[in-house]
Design a protein around this motif. Structure first.
Motif, PDB file in Angstrom:
ATOM      1  N   VAL A  62     -51.807   0.688   7.714  1.00 28.37           N
ATOM      2  CA  VAL A  62     -51.526  -0.713   8.770  1.00 28.37           C
ATOM      3  C   VAL A  62     -50.654  -0.269   9.642  1.00 28.37           C
ATOM      4  N   CYS A  63     -49.544   0.504   9.564  1.00 26.46           N
ATOM      5  CA  CYS A  63     -48.790   0.856  10.763  1.00 26.46           C
ATOM      6  C   CYS A  63     -48.855   2.370  11.410  1.00 26.46           C
ATOM      7  N   GLY A  64     -49.494   3.016  10.890  1.00 23.97           N
ATOM      8  CA  GLY A  64     -49.746   4.490  11.306  1.00 23.97           C
ATOM      9  C   GLY A  64     -48.491   5.271  10.973  1.00 23.97           C
ATOM     10  N   SER A  65     -47.507   4.870   9.917  1.00 25.87           N
ATOM     11  CA  SER A  65     -46.359   5.581   9.587  1.00 25.87           C
ATOM     12  C   SER A  65     -45.966   5.113   8.280  1.00 25.87           C
ATOM     13  N   PRO A  66     -45.408   5.971   7.241  1.00 20.91           N
ATOM     14  CA  PRO A  66     -45.023   5.386   5.894  1.00 20.91           C
ATOM     15  C   PRO A  66     -43.832   4.758   6.035  1.00 20.91           C
ATOM     16  N   SER A  67     -43.310   4.691   7.195  1.00 23.66           N
ATOM     17  CA  SER A  67     -41.867   3.979   7.280  1.00 23.66           C
ATOM     18  C   SER A  67     -42.271   2.695   8.351  1.00 23.66           C
ATOM     19  N   VAL A  68     -42.136   1.513   7.677  1.00 25.28           N
ATOM     20  CA  VAL A  68     -42.293   0.353   8.508  1.00 25.28           C
ATOM     21  C   VAL A  68     -41.186   0.240   9.561  1.00 25.28           C
ATOM     22  N   ARG A  69     -39.916   0.570   9.090  1.00 28.32           N
ATOM     23  CA  ARG A  69     -38.792   0.278  10.144  1.00 28.32           C
ATOM     24  C   ARG A  69     -39.088   1.272  11.518  1.00 28.32           C
ATOM     25  N   TRP A 116     -47.624  15.071   5.151  1.00 24.30           N
ATOM     26  CA  TRP A 116     -46.611  13.754   4.879  1.00 24.30           C
ATOM     27  C   TRP A 116     -45.235  14.459   5.532  1.00 24.30           C
ATOM     28  N   VAL A 117     -44.731  14.037   6.759  1.00 24.20           N
ATOM     29  CA  VAL A 117     -43.685  14.685   7.462  1.00 24.20           C
ATOM     30  C   VAL A 117     -42.476  13.725   6.999  1.00 24.20           C
ATOM     31  N   ARG A 132     -33.768  13.145   2.366  1.00 28.67           N
ATOM     32  CA  ARG A 132     -34.827  13.063   3.496  1.00 28.67           C
ATOM     33  C   ARG A 132     -35.506  11.809   3.359  1.00 28.67           C
ATOM     34  N   ALA A 133     -36.539  11.384   4.441  1.00 22.69           N
ATOM     35  CA  ALA A 133     -37.189  10.167   4.322  1.00 22.69           C
ATOM     36  C   ALA A 133     -38.561  10.619   5.076  1.00 22.69           C
ATOM     37  N   TYR A 134     -39.323   9.882   4.448  1.00 25.05           N
ATOM     38  CA  TYR A 134     -41.007  10.024   5.048  1.00 25.05           C
ATOM     39  C   TYR A 134     -40.748   9.257   6.338  1.00 25.05           C
ATOM     40  N   VAL A 135     -41.292   9.694   7.595  1.00 19.74           N
ATOM     41  CA  VAL A 135     -41.477   9.126   8.895  1.00 19.74           C
ATOM     42  C   VAL A 135     -42.774   9.185   9.407  1.00 19.74           C
ATOM     43  N   GLY A 136     -43.763  10.155   8.960  1.00 20.51           N
ATOM     44  CA  GLY A 136     -44.910  10.286   9.552  1.00 20.51           C
ATOM     45  C   GLY A 136     -46.011  10.808   8.631  1.00 20.51           C
ATOM     46  N   ALA A 137     -47.102  10.671   9.025  1.00 24.44           N
ATOM     47  CA  ALA A 137     -48.395  11.709   8.332  1.00 24.44           C
ATOM     48  C   ALA A 137     -49.084  12.104   9.573  1.00 24.44           C
ATOM     49  N   TYR A 138     -49.767  13.325   9.265  1.00 29.37           N
ATOM     50  CA  TYR A 138     -50.605  13.719  10.292  1.00 29.37           C
ATOM     51  C   TYR A 138     -51.695  14.411   9.356  1.00 29.37           C
ATOM     52  N   ALA A 149     -49.635  17.091  16.848  1.00 29.60           N
ATOM     53  CA  ALA A 149     -49.392  18.113  15.739  1.00 29.60           C
ATOM     54  C   ALA A 149     -48.239  19.242  16.115  1.00 29.60           C
ATOM     55  N   PHE A 150     -48.394  19.436  17.433  1.00 27.55           N
ATOM     56  CA  PHE A 150     -47.608  20.500  18.213  1.00 27.55           C
ATOM     57  C   PHE A 150     -46.120  20.094  18.233  1.00 27.55           C
ATOM     58  N   GLU A 151     -45.801  18.814  18.531  1.00 27.96           N
ATOM     59  CA  GLU A 151     -44.658  18.336  18.534  1.00 27.96           C
ATOM     60  C   GLU A 151     -43.978  18.206  17.322  1.00 27.96           C
ATOM     61  N   LEU A 152     -44.725  17.826  16.251  1.00 29.01           N
ATOM     62  CA  LEU A 152     -44.188  17.656  14.922  1.00 29.01           C
ATOM     63  C   LEU A 152     -43.870  19.089  14.486  1.00 29.01           C
ATOM     64  N   GLY A 153     -44.669  20.121  14.623  1.00 26.16           N
ATOM     65  CA  GLY A 153     -44.517  21.617  14.198  1.00 26.16           C
ATOM     66  C   GLY A 153     -43.291  22.211  14.733  1.00 26.16           C
ATOM     67  N   SER A 154     -43.157  21.781  16.068  1.00 23.69           N
ATOM     68  CA  SER A 154     -41.969  22.322  16.600  1.00 23.69           C
ATOM     69  C   SER A 154     -40.769  21.880  16.217  1.00 23.69           C
ATOM     70  N   ARG A 155     -40.790  20.292  15.708  1.00 20.29           N
ATOM     71  CA  ARG A 155     -39.488  19.977  14.930  1.00 20.29           C
ATOM     72  C   ARG A 155     -39.046  20.886  13.964  1.00 20.29           C
ATOM     73  N   TYR A 156     -40.191  20.755  13.150  1.00 22.55           N
ATOM     74  CA  TYR A 156     -39.922  21.720  11.785  1.00 22.55           C
ATOM     75  C   TYR A 156     -39.523  23.070  12.106  1.00 22.55           C
TER      76      TYR A 156
END
Length: 358
Positions: A62-69, A116-117, A132-138, A149-156
């Protein structure tokens, strides 16, 4: 005669009885073998991440993220009020892994998984870390160019570097560092499949340094094959860096030149390494890249690798590399301190060689 006939009849009955006794034993043997073969079964492979709840999956749709907030722009990731965040809430947060994956496609044609990020969660009242908390999915959208994907991978990737530097050498810290690089590998693979050259360079860095310590992503077909062998990570690094070096990426040319100098993942070729170092210096985008390329060329001139021996050229390149590394270090690139010291020592060493006084 009657006595002999009676004996023959008795013998026939005894033979029939013995045959009747043996006959069930011969039929029972195959049944036992079938039961023993059917009892040994492989454990089923779970295609969906078990730690992701149904509510989080619905929120992703629905929101594009596993965290509604988080999807609504909030900093916190939980809708539960602060007063209700007790021990059970903290335990659930601490049980969240660094990442989770949903396998996609059948085992013979498996695609890259949905990942699941997660990110570290903190208590807003005390500031303490609470799991930790789920904040995104790709992936959630086409992501043309693979930059999401490059941005999320760079964070990890950055979190893995910080875990390797600041959390000591405990087993938990080592596992956390490896998991961060494993998540970064999957995300960079997604990005590289979409044509992102920077992701190819990052994959070369991960494989070249064996940052996951052999625990790299494998599809079901590759993991189930009995004849498969573990591929040397340096060979994977050579393949991905070669793809980016064809587009004259400075960092890829420099790392590929180092692999060719050392003969890791490929056959050593000093001449090609010298050419790649030269190309890396010509296409450098910042002081850090220029410093590493100049340092590689200086080593080649000092040791006559792919070129003639020249202490003059080596000394000049060591001096240039020291200046560029100092500029990058002043800008905040703390990892340039070690090559900076190497460049300064090399410059002094070449001056000593030219002076002839030892």
């Amino acid at each position: 005669m009657a006595v002999m006939a009676g004996k023959a009849a008795a013998d026939a009955m005894q033979v029939g009885a013995s045959a009747a006794v043996r006959r069930p034993a011969t039929k029972a043997a195959p049944t036992m073998r079938k039961a023993s073969s059917s009892s040994v079964r492989k454990a089923p492979v779970r295609h969906r991440a078990q730690g992701v709840s149904l509510a989080q999956r619905a929120a992703r749709v629905v929101c594009g993220s596993p965290s509604v907030r988080r999807a609504a722009g909030g900093v916190d990731t939980s809708l539960r009020p602060q007063a209700l965040r007790g021990r059970g809430w903290r335990q659930r947060r601490e049980a969240v892994p660094v990442f989770a994956v949903d396998r996609k496609g059948p085992w013979h044609a498996e695609r890259l998984p949905r990942i699941w990020v997660t990110e570290p969660a903190f208590d807003t009242a005390t500031g303490e870390r609470c799991g930790r908390a789920y904040v995104g999915a790709y992936p959630t959208d086409p992501d043309r160019g693979g930059w999401r994907a490059f941005e999320l991978g760079s964070r990890y990737f950055a979190e893995g570097l910080d875990a390797g530097c600041g959390q000591g050498s405990s087993p938990a810290a080592a596992q956390h560092r490896i998991d961060c690089f494993r998540a970064a590998e999957v995300l960079f693979l997604h990005s590289a499949r979409r044509g992102n050259l920077k992701a190819c360079v990052k994959l070369g860095t991960i494989y070249g340094g064996d940052l996951c310590e052999g625990r790299y992503w494998q599809g079901l077909l590759e993991s189930r094959a009995g004849h498969s062998r573990a591929v040397d990570p340096a060979r994977k690094a050579f393949a991905w860096l070669s793809r980016a070096a064809l587009k004259a990426d400075s960092e890829a040319c420099r790392q590929l030149g180092e692999l060719l100098c050392e003969g890791r993942g490929c056959t050593a070729d000093a001449g090609r390494a010298f050419t790649l170092f030269t190309r890396a210096l010509l296409h450098a985008e910042n002081a850090e890249q220029a410093g590493f390329a100049a340092l590689g060329l200086a080593r080649c001139f000092e040791r006559a690798r792919g070129c003639g021996l020249s202490f003059e050229n080596a000394g000049a390149l060591y001096g240039s590399a020291a200046g560029w590394f100092q500029e990058a270090f002043d800008a905040g690139s703390w990892y340039c301190k070690r090559p900076l010291l190497e460049a300064r020592r090399g410059e002094r060493r070449m001056a000593q060689e030219l002076d002839g006084r030892y």
